[in-house]
Design a protein around this motif. Structure first.
Motif, PDB file in Angstrom:
ATOM      1  N   TRP A   1      -0.732  12.544  -9.356  1.00 62.53           N
ATOM      2  CA  TRP A   1      -1.822  12.961  -8.460  1.00 62.53           C
ATOM      3  C   TRP A   1      -2.901  13.786  -9.159  1.00 62.53           C
ATOM      4  O   TRP A   1      -3.975  14.001  -8.604  1.00 62.53           O
ATOM      5  CB  TRP A   1      -1.251  13.768  -7.292  1.00 62.53           C
ATOM      6  CG  TRP A   1      -0.535  15.024  -7.682  1.00 62.53           C
ATOM      7  CD1 TRP A   1       0.782  15.152  -8.001  1.00 62.53           C
ATOM      8  CD2 TRP A   1      -1.096  16.327  -7.813  1.00 62.53           C
ATOM      9  NE1 TRP A   1       1.095  16.453  -8.317  1.00 62.53           N
ATOM     10  CE2 TRP A   1      -0.050  17.206  -8.201  1.00 62.53           C
ATOM     11  CE3 TRP A   1      -2.373  16.853  -7.634  1.00 62.53           C
ATOM     12  CZ2 TRP A   1      -0.257  18.566  -8.431  1.00 62.53           C
ATOM     13  CZ3 TRP A   1      -2.575  18.210  -7.857  1.00 62.53           C
ATOM     14  CH2 TRP A   1      -1.521  19.049  -8.239  1.00 62.53           C
TER      15      TRP A   1
ATOM     16  N   THR B   1      -9.363  -2.362  -6.037  1.00 60.53           N
ATOM     17  CA  THR B   1      -9.077  -0.937  -6.129  1.00 60.53           C
ATOM     18  C   THR B   1      -8.159  -0.532  -4.986  1.00 60.53           C
ATOM     19  O   THR B   1      -8.066  -1.228  -3.966  1.00 60.53           O
ATOM     20  CB  THR B   1     -10.366  -0.091  -6.056  1.00 60.53           C
ATOM     21  OG1 THR B   1     -10.954  -0.245  -4.747  1.00 60.53           O
ATOM     22  CG2 THR B   1     -11.372  -0.511  -7.107  1.00 60.53           C
ATOM     23  N   TRP B   2      -7.500   0.593  -5.166  1.00 59.65           N
ATOM     24  CA  TRP B   2      -6.737   1.201  -4.081  1.00 59.65           C
ATOM     25  C   TRP B   2      -6.921   2.707  -4.163  1.00 59.65           C
ATOM     26  O   TRP B   2      -6.707   3.300  -5.210  1.00 59.65           O
ATOM     27  CB  TRP B   2      -5.256   0.838  -4.165  1.00 59.65           C
ATOM     28  CG  TRP B   2      -4.489   1.370  -2.984  1.00 59.65           C
ATOM     29  CD1 TRP B   2      -3.548   2.359  -2.966  1.00 59.65           C
ATOM     30  CD2 TRP B   2      -4.639   0.948  -1.619  1.00 59.65           C
ATOM     31  NE1 TRP B   2      -3.106   2.585  -1.695  1.00 59.65           N
ATOM     32  CE2 TRP B   2      -3.746   1.722  -0.840  1.00 59.65           C
ATOM     33  CE3 TRP B   2      -5.429  -0.011  -0.990  1.00 59.65           C
ATOM     34  CZ2 TRP B   2      -3.631   1.580   0.536  1.00 59.65           C
ATOM     35  CZ3 TRP B   2      -5.316  -0.162   0.389  1.00 59.65           C
ATOM     36  CH2 TRP B   2      -4.429   0.619   1.141  1.00 59.65           C
ATOM     37  N   ARG B   3      -7.374   3.300  -3.058  1.00 61.50           N
ATOM     38  CA  ARG B   3      -7.698   4.729  -2.999  1.00 61.50           C
ATOM     39  C   ARG B   3      -8.709   5.103  -4.079  1.00 61.50           C
ATOM     40  O   ARG B   3      -8.664   6.192  -4.659  1.00 61.50           O
ATOM     41  CB  ARG B   3      -6.445   5.589  -3.144  1.00 61.50           C
ATOM     42  CG  ARG B   3      -5.312   5.264  -2.185  1.00 61.50           C
ATOM     43  CD  ARG B   3      -5.699   5.418  -0.734  1.00 61.50           C
ATOM     44  NE  ARG B   3      -4.543   5.294   0.156  1.00 61.50           N
ATOM     45  CZ  ARG B   3      -4.615   5.091   1.464  1.00 61.50           C
ATOM     46  NH1 ARG B   3      -5.801   4.963   2.047  1.00 61.50           N
ATOM     47  NH2 ARG B   3      -3.521   5.015   2.196  1.00 61.50           N
ATOM     48  N   GLY B   4      -9.612   4.169  -4.364  1.00 68.37           N
ATOM     49  CA  GLY B   4     -10.655   4.431  -5.349  1.00 68.37           C
ATOM     50  C   GLY B   4     -10.248   4.219  -6.784  1.00 68.37           C
ATOM     51  O   GLY B   4     -11.073   4.397  -7.695  1.00 68.37           O
ATOM     52  N   LEU B   5      -9.003   3.823  -7.042  1.00 69.92           N
ATOM     53  CA  LEU B   5      -8.514   3.612  -8.403  1.00 69.92           C
ATOM     54  C   LEU B   5      -8.457   2.116  -8.701  1.00 69.92           C
ATOM     55  O   LEU B   5      -7.844   1.366  -7.937  1.00 69.92           O
ATOM     56  CB  LEU B   5      -7.127   4.226  -8.578  1.00 69.92           C
ATOM     57  CG  LEU B   5      -7.030   5.732  -8.337  1.00 69.92           C
ATOM     58  CD1 LEU B   5      -5.573   6.167  -8.301  1.00 69.92           C
ATOM     59  CD2 LEU B   5      -7.779   6.488  -9.419  1.00 69.92           C
TER      60      LEU B   5
ATOM     61  N   ILE C   1       0.723   7.182  -6.482  1.00 66.87           N
ATOM     62  CA  ILE C   1      -0.387   8.140  -6.589  1.00 66.87           C
ATOM     63  C   ILE C   1       0.102   9.561  -6.324  1.00 66.87           C
ATOM     64  O   ILE C   1      -0.365  10.531  -6.945  1.00 66.87           O
ATOM     65  CB  ILE C   1      -1.523   7.761  -5.606  1.00 66.87           C
ATOM     66  CG1 ILE C   1      -2.161   6.433  -6.029  1.00 66.87           C
ATOM     67  CG2 ILE C   1      -2.590   8.848  -5.555  1.00 66.87           C
ATOM     68  CD1 ILE C   1      -3.152   5.882  -5.023  1.00 66.87           C
TER      69      ILE C   1
ATOM     70  N   PRO D   1       0.815  -1.223   0.000  1.00 70.44           N
ATOM     71  CA  PRO D   1       0.000   0.000   0.000  1.00 70.44           C
ATOM     72  C   PRO D   1       0.841   1.263   0.000  1.00 70.44           C
ATOM     73  O   PRO D   1       0.494   2.245  -0.668  1.00 70.44           O
ATOM     74  CB  PRO D   1      -0.829  -0.137   1.277  1.00 70.44           C
ATOM     75  CG  PRO D   1      -0.971  -1.617   1.459  1.00 70.44           C
ATOM     76  CD  PRO D   1       0.336  -2.188   1.015  1.00 70.44           C
ATOM     77  N   ASP D   2       1.960   1.264   0.728  1.00 69.32           N
ATOM     78  CA  ASP D   2       2.836   2.439   0.739  1.00 69.32           C
ATOM     79  C   ASP D   2       3.401   2.721  -0.652  1.00 69.32           C
ATOM     80  O   ASP D   2       3.521   3.883  -1.064  1.00 69.32           O
ATOM     81  CB  ASP D   2       3.990   2.234   1.720  1.00 69.32           C
ATOM     82  CG  ASP D   2       3.523   2.269   3.169  1.00 69.32           C
ATOM     83  OD1 ASP D   2       2.424   2.795   3.421  1.00 69.32           O
ATOM     84  OD2 ASP D   2       4.249   1.748   4.031  1.00 69.32           O
TER      85      ASP D   2
ATOM     86  N   ASP E   1       0.694   4.227  -2.781  1.00 68.36           N
ATOM     87  CA  ASP E   1       0.454   5.600  -2.343  1.00 68.36           C
ATOM     88  C   ASP E   1       1.512   6.542  -2.896  1.00 68.36           C
ATOM     89  O   ASP E   1       1.216   7.674  -3.299  1.00 68.36           O
ATOM     90  CB  ASP E   1       0.447   5.672  -0.813  1.00 68.36           C
ATOM     91  CG  ASP E   1      -0.863   5.181  -0.210  1.00 68.36           C
ATOM     92  OD1 ASP E   1      -1.849   5.063  -0.956  1.00 68.36           O
ATOM     93  OD2 ASP E   1      -0.892   4.922   1.010  1.00 68.36           O
TER      94      ASP E   1
ATOM     95  N   PRO F   1      -8.294  -4.569   0.089  1.00 65.40           N
ATOM     96  CA  PRO F   1      -8.785  -3.522  -0.816  1.00 65.40           C
ATOM     97  C   PRO F   1     -10.205  -3.799  -1.290  1.00 65.40           C
ATOM     98  O   PRO F   1     -10.563  -4.953  -1.542  1.00 65.40           O
ATOM     99  CB  PRO F   1      -7.793  -3.576  -1.984  1.00 65.40           C
ATOM    100  CG  PRO F   1      -7.255  -4.964  -1.957  1.00 65.40           C
ATOM    101  CD  PRO F   1      -7.233  -5.385  -0.522  1.00 65.40           C
TER     102      PRO F   1
ATOM    103  N   CYS G   1      -1.912  -6.395   1.297  1.00 63.95           N
ATOM    104  CA  CYS G   1      -3.020  -5.705   1.965  1.00 63.95           C
ATOM    105  C   CYS G   1      -3.647  -6.593   3.038  1.00 63.95           C
ATOM    106  O   CYS G   1      -3.951  -6.141   4.155  1.00 63.95           O
ATOM    107  CB  CYS G   1      -4.078  -5.300   0.942  1.00 63.95           C
ATOM    108  SG  CYS G   1      -3.564  -3.988  -0.179  1.00 63.95           S
TER     109      CYS G   1
END
Length: 294
Positions: A161, A200-204, A157, A150-151, A154, A188, A181
């Protein structure tokens, strides 16, 4: 008594058309916005990063700032490449063995499927316009460890951005991310695209594609922004070509050769373009074979 083997001589067998195991959904092709190109060439004009003076509420009598918007003198041009092959079908074969399936049609269908798979592979891996080979150095991220975490996503992203659209990754890379995860207790969520559930991750969405190859135990993950209006990634095609059966794909009869085989030419013209360097980023060299003991 009539036996099964003899009885089958008078029965009709239900047959399927030929299926090719290499066919994939080609979600990248479906998700990319496609821009029509005139005369096979697409030029990407960019603004130079020169001094641009702007002031807020300048004092009375003070000279106003001077703004200069300069363009690249030699902008990059993308010429559509061709993915092509030929198919030969002997006329004796197509004449005699044409029921219940048209031999020419089935041969062309499988050939077109292979051409479309090659098209998507070139969109990702082509040495000139492929997405993997055109990620700017400033947009490349290395994983913190081995597998994608996840890092790591992130951080990717944080690079892409401005309205990112989706991740693109090999199914094994997505599975490796899912394991990381789960290990951290943050499974996720999923979203349904094209009738298929995707992580998905962060909505993506993490869109699977086997065109991001696994070399040894490592692969890359892409994140991109798409569309001309968003200064993102676009696919390029040329509409209205002779013999067109779908956008930028043509099938043309080349004639019958001296051994009685009908020849067909299949051609697909395509390319891709990254409009600004911050439109795409990559997470490079993640491992896909790390597992946890529970």
């Amino acid at each position: 008594m009539l036996g099964e083997r003899a009885a089958r001589q008078l029965s009709n067998t239900t047959k399927t058309p030929p299926y090719w195991v290499g066919s994939t959904p080609r979600w990248l092709v479906q998700l990319l916005p496609w821009t029509p190109v005139e005369a096979g060439v697409y030029r990407v004009n960019r603004v130079l990063e020169s001094g641009f003076a702007v002031e807020c509420s300048p004092e009375d009598g003070s000279p106003l700032p001077n703004a200069l918007v300069d363009y690249q003198e030699k902008p990059r041009e993308y010429t559509l490449s061709s993915v092509t092959t030929t198919v030969d079908v002997h006329t004796r074969i197509s004449d005699l063995f044409r029921s219940p399936y048209d031999q020419v049609k089935e041969q062309l269908s499988i050939a077109i499927e292979r051409v479309k798979e090659k098209q998507e592979d070139e969109l990702v891996n082509n040495g000139s316009y492929g997405l993997l080979n055109n990620v700017h150095e400033s947009m490349k991220v290395k994983p913190r460890g081995g597998p994608p975490t996840p890092d790591d996503l992130d951080e990717l992203i944080a690079r892409v951005w401005k309205e990112p659209a989706f991740f693109l990754a090999h199914p094994r890379a997505i599975a490796a991310f899912g394991r990381e995860c789960t290990r951290r207790g943050v499974p996720p969520p999923t979203v349904t695209l094209f009738g298929t559930p995707m992580l998905t991750w962060r909505g993506l969405p993490l869109v699977p594609s086997d065109k991001l190859h696994v070399s040894g135990n490592k692969t890359d993950i892409l994140l991109m922004r798409t569309g001309e209006k968003k200064r993102g990634v676009v696919g390029l095609f040329q509409p209205g070509i002779p013999g067109e059966v779908s956008p930028s794909l043509s099938v043309r009869f080349m004639g019958i050769n001296n051994v009685g085989a009908a020849q067909y030419l299949i051609t697909l013209y395509c390319s891709s373009a990254i409009l600004t360097e911050d439109a795409i980023g990559s997470l490079e060299g993640v491992t896909v074979d790390h597992y946890h003991q529970y």
